[in-house]
Design a protein around this motif. Structure first.
Motif, PDB file in Angstrom:
ATOM      1  N   LEU A 179      60.591  51.112  78.726  1.00 38.47           N
ATOM      2  CA  LEU A 179      60.097  50.768  80.049  1.00 38.47           C
ATOM      3  C   LEU A 179      60.818  49.570  80.646  1.00 38.47           C
ATOM      4  O   LEU A 179      61.076  49.528  81.841  1.00 38.47           O
ATOM      5  CB  LEU A 179      58.593  50.477  79.977  1.00 38.47           C
ATOM      6  N   ALA A 180      61.118  48.591  79.814  1.00 40.96           N
ATOM      7  CA  ALA A 180      61.803  47.388  80.307  1.00 40.96           C
ATOM      8  C   ALA A 180      62.466  46.672  79.140  1.00 40.96           C
ATOM      9  O   ALA A 180      61.877  46.540  78.062  1.00 40.96           O
ATOM     10  CB  ALA A 180      60.809  46.454  80.991  1.00 40.96           C
ATOM     11  N   ASP A 181      63.704  46.237  79.339  1.00 42.17           N
ATOM     12  CA  ASP A 181      64.397  45.454  78.311  1.00 42.17           C
ATOM     13  C   ASP A 181      65.203  44.301  78.916  1.00 42.17           C
ATOM     14  O   ASP A 181      65.820  43.529  78.191  1.00 42.17           O
ATOM     15  CB  ASP A 181      65.296  46.324  77.445  1.00 42.17           C
ATOM     16  N   SER A 182      65.194  44.182  80.244  1.00 43.06           N
ATOM     17  CA  SER A 182      65.950  43.117  80.890  1.00 43.06           C
ATOM     18  C   SER A 182      65.365  42.831  82.263  1.00 43.06           C
ATOM     19  O   SER A 182      64.611  43.648  82.825  1.00 43.06           O
ATOM     20  CB  SER A 182      67.426  43.503  81.038  1.00 43.06           C
ATOM     21  N   PHE A 183      65.708  41.671  82.791  1.00 41.73           N
ATOM     22  CA  PHE A 183      65.303  41.299  84.140  1.00 41.73           C
ATOM     23  C   PHE A 183      66.494  40.658  84.835  1.00 41.73           C
ATOM     24  O   PHE A 183      67.083  39.696  84.327  1.00 41.73           O
ATOM     25  CB  PHE A 183      64.121  40.322  84.106  1.00 41.73           C
ATOM     26  N   GLU A 184      66.876  41.237  85.953  1.00 37.42           N
ATOM     27  CA  GLU A 184      68.032  40.772  86.725  1.00 37.42           C
ATOM     28  C   GLU A 184      69.274  40.650  85.840  1.00 37.42           C
ATOM     29  O   GLU A 184      70.026  39.672  85.909  1.00 37.42           O
ATOM     30  CB  GLU A 184      67.709  39.441  87.419  1.00 37.42           C
ATOM     31  N   GLY A 185      69.461  41.655  84.989  1.00 36.45           N
ATOM     32  CA  GLY A 185      70.656  41.715  84.155  1.00 36.45           C
ATOM     33  C   GLY A 185      70.620  40.864  82.897  1.00 36.45           C
ATOM     34  O   GLY A 185      71.600  40.840  82.137  1.00 36.45           O
ATOM     35  N   LYS A 186      69.510  40.188  82.634  1.00 35.24           N
ATOM     36  CA  LYS A 186      69.392  39.337  81.451  1.00 35.24           C
ATOM     37  C   LYS A 186      68.347  39.915  80.496  1.00 35.24           C
ATOM     38  O   LYS A 186      67.298  40.384  80.930  1.00 35.24           O
ATOM     39  CB  LYS A 186      69.006  37.905  81.851  1.00 35.24           C
ATOM     40  N   ARG A 246      68.808  33.937  73.932  1.00 35.56           N
ATOM     41  CA  ARG A 246      67.745  33.780  74.932  1.00 35.56           C
ATOM     42  C   ARG A 246      68.352  33.373  76.274  1.00 35.56           C
ATOM     43  O   ARG A 246      69.119  32.413  76.355  1.00 35.56           O
ATOM     44  CB  ARG A 246      66.751  32.728  74.460  1.00 35.56           C
ATOM     45  N   GLU A 247      67.980  34.128  77.329  1.00 38.52           N
ATOM     46  CA  GLU A 247      68.571  33.902  78.645  1.00 38.52           C
ATOM     47  C   GLU A 247      67.540  33.594  79.724  1.00 38.52           C
ATOM     48  O   GLU A 247      67.902  33.086  80.792  1.00 38.52           O
ATOM     49  CB  GLU A 247      69.345  35.153  79.080  1.00 38.52           C
ATOM     50  N   LEU A 248      66.256  33.902  79.467  1.00 39.48           N
ATOM     51  CA  LEU A 248      65.241  33.809  80.510  1.00 39.48           C
ATOM     52  C   LEU A 248      64.144  32.813  80.167  1.00 39.48           C
ATOM     53  O   LEU A 248      63.856  32.568  78.985  1.00 39.48           O
ATOM     54  CB  LEU A 248      64.597  35.194  80.727  1.00 39.48           C
ATOM     55  N   PRO A 249      63.503  32.256  81.175  1.00 38.22           N
ATOM     56  CA  PRO A 249      62.299  31.446  80.933  1.00 38.22           C
ATOM     57  C   PRO A 249      61.185  32.358  80.417  1.00 38.22           C
ATOM     58  O   PRO A 249      61.314  33.577  80.379  1.00 38.22           O
ATOM     59  CB  PRO A 249      61.972  30.879  82.317  1.00 38.22           C
ATOM     60  N   THR A 250      60.086  31.753  80.044  1.00 38.46           N
ATOM     61  CA  THR A 250      58.939  32.537  79.555  1.00 38.46           C
ATOM     62  C   THR A 250      58.063  32.905  80.751  1.00 38.46           C
ATOM     63  O   THR A 250      57.301  32.082  81.258  1.00 38.46           O
ATOM     64  CB  THR A 250      58.137  31.726  78.519  1.00 38.46           C
ATOM     65  N   ASN A 251      58.133  34.141  81.174  1.00 37.25           N
ATOM     66  CA  ASN A 251      57.465  34.594  82.384  1.00 37.25           C
ATOM     67  C   ASN A 251      56.473  35.709  82.113  1.00 37.25           C
ATOM     68  O   ASN A 251      56.396  36.261  81.005  1.00 37.25           O
ATOM     69  CB  ASN A 251      58.496  35.106  83.393  1.00 37.25           C
ATOM     70  N   VAL A 252      55.722  36.080  83.159  1.00 39.16           N
ATOM     71  CA  VAL A 252      54.862  37.268  83.159  1.00 39.16           C
ATOM     72  C   VAL A 252      55.433  38.241  84.177  1.00 39.16           C
ATOM     73  O   VAL A 252      55.785  37.844  85.296  1.00 39.16           O
ATOM     74  CB  VAL A 252      53.404  36.920  83.519  1.00 39.16           C
ATOM     75  N   TYR A 253      55.525  39.514  83.809  1.00 45.62           N
ATOM     76  CA  TYR A 253      56.142  40.529  84.666  1.00 45.62           C
ATOM     77  C   TYR A 253      55.171  41.664  84.983  1.00 45.62           C
ATOM     78  O   TYR A 253      54.227  41.931  84.228  1.00 45.62           O
ATOM     79  CB  TYR A 253      57.375  41.121  83.989  1.00 45.62           C
ATOM     80  N   ARG A 254      55.462  42.323  86.108  1.00 43.26           N
ATOM     81  CA  ARG A 254      54.752  43.538  86.487  1.00 43.26           C
ATOM     82  C   ARG A 254      55.771  44.657  86.643  1.00 43.26           C
ATOM     83  O   ARG A 254      56.725  44.522  87.411  1.00 43.26           O
ATOM     84  CB  ARG A 254      54.002  43.359  87.817  1.00 43.26           C
ATOM     85  N   LEU A 261      60.885  46.055  88.205  1.00 48.74           N
ATOM     86  CA  LEU A 261      60.290  44.970  87.432  1.00 48.74           C
ATOM     87  C   LEU A 261      60.238  43.716  88.297  1.00 48.74           C
ATOM     88  O   LEU A 261      61.268  43.236  88.781  1.00 48.74           O
ATOM     89  CB  LEU A 261      61.104  44.709  86.161  1.00 48.74           C
ATOM     90  N   ASP A 262      59.034  43.185  88.494  1.00 46.19           N
ATOM     91  CA  ASP A 262      58.840  41.981  89.310  1.00 46.19           C
ATOM     92  C   ASP A 262      58.338  40.831  88.447  1.00 46.19           C
ATOM     93  O   ASP A 262      57.491  41.020  87.566  1.00 46.19           O
ATOM     94  CB  ASP A 262      57.814  42.245  90.418  1.00 46.19           C
ATOM     95  N   LEU A 263      58.861  39.636  88.711  1.00 57.11           N
ATOM     96  CA  LEU A 263      58.365  38.430  88.073  1.00 57.11           C
ATOM     97  C   LEU A 263      57.142  37.973  88.868  1.00 57.11           C
ATOM     98  O   LEU A 263      57.248  37.680  90.062  1.00 57.11           O
ATOM     99  CB  LEU A 263      59.451  37.350  88.073  1.00 57.11           C
ATOM    100  N   VAL A 264      55.967  37.913  88.216  1.00 53.69           N
ATOM    101  CA  VAL A 264      54.738  37.612  88.955  1.00 53.69           C
ATOM    102  C   VAL A 264      54.157  36.234  88.614  1.00 53.69           C
ATOM    103  O   VAL A 264      53.443  35.640  89.423  1.00 53.69           O
ATOM    104  CB  VAL A 264      53.671  38.706  88.730  1.00 53.69           C
TER     105      VAL A 264
END
Length: 413
Positions: A179-186, A246-254, A261-264
């Motif tokens: 379903l999801a393995d990356s966000f904005e290419g990271k 590790r490339e991303l901050p610790t976020n919550v996604y929808r 995939l949106d960062l919420v």
């Protein structure tokens, strides 16, 4: 506490002195009897042995060999507020269903199959407990060092994989979908917990806890969780693992039903987000902020719970602290979260070596602690299940515990 302590009854044979006193009271009349008997009855409980609990020495034996709990209420189910009496079941005891794991997380209840599935993360496997006969077996291995599991409104299993840094869905035909393995290419960090929304979306947290040897794979040399490069993250792993950083901050996604995939919720709002759940009407989102994770350079989470309003636009707003999870000056660090149908929030509790504070903490919708369940192990995650969804399953360190309740869990587990 010895097993003999369970044999005390209210109908014990009276002593000769008590018989003599009884004759005198009877002779004195009914009014005098009532006046004299009341103090004796008031003192009776003080003469009875206390039931064994997680904090007695030696502590209560939860195994099948242990003496059954015959005290109502269970001494480790605590009503902090009278309102909790309407949620707990007086004549139900905490049961240990299984033990033998390394670090258990992600219990989820399959309503149609009537089984509980959970992750034994360090062993890279998922386990299954079948309700009708209590059999426990390996359900899926390897599991991608999965952590959180859930079932959506169509009965499909959702899993958060530490090792592969992704979220997967197991389809009804037996296939699996990433379903999801990356966000904005990271690449994602290590998805942790996931919940389904009636609109078809999935919401999940992405802290860094999978970036360690025990629960996944550290970063490649130079990454935040392997800055010195001395750890070889490829050892014992399939090809392709141990190359990411590790490339991303610790976020919550929808994850939108269409795949977007949106960062919420950003790390600045809830650092190191862990467990999450919706209120029964899906108008509020609760998110647990756990402690500092591997590779964190900031302060990390403080072991508290945050709540957000969720509007028709699916954007969390008005974020605020729901609870600092402090009880008697001890941080009962939250992880897994679930709501009951009344809107009360049930949170697993990790109080470390503070015996008597590990287990589950129950809050009303206003954030007030109304009840506690004490377990002899750190509790990482929980879910409601059983055919009536009135049984709380607790993944606690090496064991799975269960407790029948007088309420039901909200939504699919």
């Amino acid at each position: 506490m010895s097993e003999g302590h369970h044999s005390t009854h209210d109908d014990a044979i009276p002593s000769p002195a008590q018989l003599s006193r009884r004759r005198l009271i009877q002779a004195a009349g009914a009014t005098a009897f009532a006046a004299a008997a009341a103090p004796a009855l008031a003192q009776a409980p003080a003469n009875r042995p206390s039931p064994p609990t997680t904090i007695t020495t030696p502590p209560r034996d939860f195994s099948r060999r242990g003496a059954p709990t015959t005290y109502f209420w269970d001494p480790d189910v605590i009503a902090v507020d009278p309102s909790f009496n309407n949620l707990a079941q007086p004549n139900a005891a905490i049961q240990r269903l299984w033990t033998g794991g390394l670090w258990l997380e992600g219990p989820a209840w399959n309503a149609q199959g009537r089984y509980l599935v959970w992750s034994d993360i360090p062993r890279n496997r998922q386990m299954r407990w079948i309700e009708d006969d209590g059999n426990v077996s390996v359900f899926r291995m390897p599991s991608g060092y999965s952590n959180g599991n859930s079932f959506d409104f169509q009965g499909r299993q959702l899993s958060c994989e530490h090792l592969n840094r992704r979220v997967v869905r197991y389809e009804l035909d037996g296939s699996a979908t990433v379903l999801a393995d990356s966000f904005e290419g990271k690449k994602l960090n290590s998805p942790n917990d996931i919940v389904a929304h009636p609109d078809g979306s999935y919401w999940f947290t992405d802290p860094p806890y999978g970036g360690q040897l025990y629960e996944g794979a550290p970063d490649a040399a130079g990454g935040p969780s392997n800055a010195s490069g001395k750890i070889n993250p490829r050892l014992g792993q399939p090809p392709g693992i141990g190359l990411a950083k590790r490339e991303l901050p610790t976020n919550v996604y929808r994850l939108d039903p269409g795949g977007r995939l949106d960062l919420v919720i950003r790390e600045e709002q809830v650092p190191d987000p862990n467990g999450l759940c919706f209120s029964p009407d899906h108008k509020k989102l609760y998110v647990a902020s756990t402690g500092k994770g591997p590779g964190d350079t900031g302060p990390g989470g403080k072991g508290d719970i945050h709540v957000f309003d969720v509007g028709a636009d699916n954007k969390p707003t008005n974020g605020k602290l729901f609870s600092d999870c402090m009880i008697d000056g001890i941080n009962c660090g939250p992880d897994g979260l679930r709501c009951d149908v009344e809107g009360n929030l049930w949170a697993s509790s990790n109080a470390g070596r503070n015996v008597g504070y590990n287990g589950v903490t129950v809050f009303n919708p206003a954030g007030k602690v109304i009840g506690r369940i004490r377990l002899p192990e750190v509790c990482g995650n929980i879910c409601f299940g059983g055919p009536k969804r009135n049984r709380l399953f607790m993944a606690a360190s090496q064991s799975i515990y269960a407790l029948y309740l007088a309420t039901q869990g909200a939504g699919p587990a």
